[in-house]
Write an enzyme that holds these catalytic residues in place. Structure first.
Site, PDB file in Angstrom:
ATOM      1  N   GLU A  46      67.804  73.845  58.614  1.00  5.89           N
ATOM      2  CA  GLU A  46      66.978  72.678  58.974  1.00  5.89           C
ATOM      3  C   GLU A  46      66.069  72.342  57.782  1.00  5.89           C
ATOM      4  OE1 GLU A  46      63.780  73.854  61.596  1.00  5.89           O
ATOM      5  OE2 GLU A  46      63.610  71.852  62.495  1.00  5.89           O
ATOM      6  N   LYS A 123      67.050  65.653  65.804  1.00  2.71           N
ATOM      7  CA  LYS A 123      66.500  66.711  66.668  1.00  2.71           C
ATOM      8  C   LYS A 123      65.803  66.130  67.895  1.00  2.71           C
ATOM      9  CE  LYS A 123      63.555  70.851  66.128  1.00  2.71           C
ATOM     10  NZ  LYS A 123      62.766  71.591  65.102  1.00  2.71           N
ATOM     11  N   CYS A 168      67.355  73.863  65.245  1.00  2.00           N
ATOM     12  CA  CYS A 168      66.300  74.848  65.483  1.00  2.00           C
ATOM     13  C   CYS A 168      65.895  75.006  66.939  1.00  2.00           C
ATOM     14  CB  CYS A 168      65.092  74.541  64.601  1.00  2.00           C
ATOM     15  SG  CYS A 168      63.970  75.970  64.542  1.00  2.00           S
TER      16      CYS A 168
HETATM   17  N1  CDV Z   1      61.438  74.446  63.549  1.00  2.00           N
HETATM   18  C1  CDV Z   1      61.387  74.835  64.839  1.00  2.00           C
HETATM   19  O1  CDV Z   1      61.873  74.122  65.717  1.00  2.00           O
HETATM   20  N2  CDV Z   1      60.784  75.991  65.108  1.00  2.00           N
HETATM   21  C2  CDV Z   1      60.617  76.516  66.444  1.00  2.00           C
HETATM   22  C3  CDV Z   1      59.380  77.362  66.567  1.00  2.00           C
HETATM   23  C4  CDV Z   1      58.156  76.552  66.456  1.00  2.00           C
HETATM   24  C5  CDV Z   1      59.353  78.129  67.880  1.00  2.00           C
HETATM   25  C6  CDV Z   1      61.823  77.329  66.865  1.00  2.00           C
HETATM   26  O2  CDV Z   1      62.319  77.096  67.975  1.00  2.00           O
HETATM   27  O3  CDV Z   1      62.227  78.238  66.151  1.00  2.00           O
END
Ligand code: CDV
Length: 309
Positions: A46, A123, A168
């Site tokens: 990401e 996202k 993510c």
């Molecule tokens: N970049 C992210 O989406 N990070 C989140 C953290 C903040 C929990 C993740 O789900 O890894």
């Protein structure tokens, strides 16, 4: 057998002052390694071209916009795309997108081995907050800098299979995999930047974070009988640690490869997309076993509503 030799190309830390050119050079070195390993698909993290900037509070929109790409490939990033095309490697690449209309998204694109951009994902599940939060050990301002994605969870035909993307925090939400699973997804690719500590719970450390990460991607893979390839940006960025734990997970939910360092590192696996067939035709044959008449709340209600006693 429908084998896709897939490389997860983890990036180590990118410091705030580091330019995109330096990062792209590192990404090209990883891509060369993937080529030597026989890969036709590479998955990057990401927001791969910069430090994880949402940890920094900014009020000046011009300062914010410097972290965003108005075009991809652009002047700094084109060499990566040229090398991928020369190698015949398709890529998943995450970056901060600013549209011609001035919208901001946390985006990933998918390219074909021939170098065409064939897919875009924005996202959906943005974590964090939109104003400076004095209660947190550090900031996570994704809700300030990005709009929620507006493209849903499509899948694309590529590499001889059905490919999907998320980013993510999306990996923690079972709906993400299921919506792609319902379109027959055979490989879900995702990049991540996960802080090694919880900014709101100091006792939650690296091992807890890695446990939740693995739990999420392994269950998503198993419950939809799909490969999942998850690639970290890791290491200590400007004093802030990010977990590693890039993994390739098979359709049984088992990890078949995992990074060992928090640096630039490749893991690679020959992923047989036909390995998805057994689960899709038996325990997770959705057409035979799902009971959608009982799932209405999933799409009609967002938060928890405890029924009255
Ligand atoms: N970049 C992210 O989406 N990070 C989140 C953290 C903040 C929990 C993740 O789900 O890894």
């Amino acid at each position: 057998m429908r084998e896709v030799v897939t490389a997860s190309l983890q990036l180590g830390a990118i410091q705030k002052e580091e330019g995109r050119g330096d990062v792209v050079a590192r990404m090209i070195a990883l891509l060369d390694e993937a080529k030597r390993a026989g890969a036709s698909l590479a998955v990057f993290p990401e927001l791969a071209f910069t430090t994880f900037f949402p940890r920094w509070y900014m009020e000046d929109q011009a300062e914010v916009d410097k972290w965003f790409e108005p075009e991809v490939p652009g002047p700094d990033t084109a060499p990566l795309f040229e090398r991928a095309r020369a190698h015949g490697i398709g890529m998943y690449v995450g970056y901060a997108e600013i549209t011609p209309q001035g919208q901001h998204f946390n985006t990933a694109i998918l390219t074909s081995p021939e170098g065409e951009i064939i897919g875009k994902y924005r996202k959906v599940h943005l974590p964090g907050h939109d104003e400076y939060d004095t209660e947190r050990a550090f900031q996570h301002l994704e809700k300030r800098y990005f709009e929620p994605g507006d493209l849903g969870f499509p899948v694309w035909h590529s590499q001889g299979g059905v490919m999907g993307m998320c980013i993510c925090n999306d990996r923690r939400w079972p709906e993400v995999y299921r919506v792609m699973g319902l379109q027959g997804v055979e490989m879900v690719m995702l990049g991540f930047n996960t802080p090694s500590v919880n900014s709101q719970r100091s006792g939650e450390g690296l091992e807890d974070r890695l446990f939740h990460h693995r739990l999420s991607v392994q269950s998503g893979a198993y419950q939809n009988s799909t490969w999942v390839v998850a690639t970290a940006k890791a290491g200590v960025e400007d004093g802030h640690p990010l977990t590693a734990g890039s993994v390739i997970v098979d359709p049984d939910g088992k990890i078949v490869a995992e990074t060992k360092t928090e640096d630039d590192e490749m893991i690679v696996h020959a992923c047989d997309l036909d390995a998805c067939n057994f689960g899709k035709q038996t325990i997770f044959d959705f057409a035979r076993h799902r009971r959608i008449e009982h799932y209405g709340l999933i799409t009609s209600q967002t938060g928890v509503e405890v029924p009255a006693k």
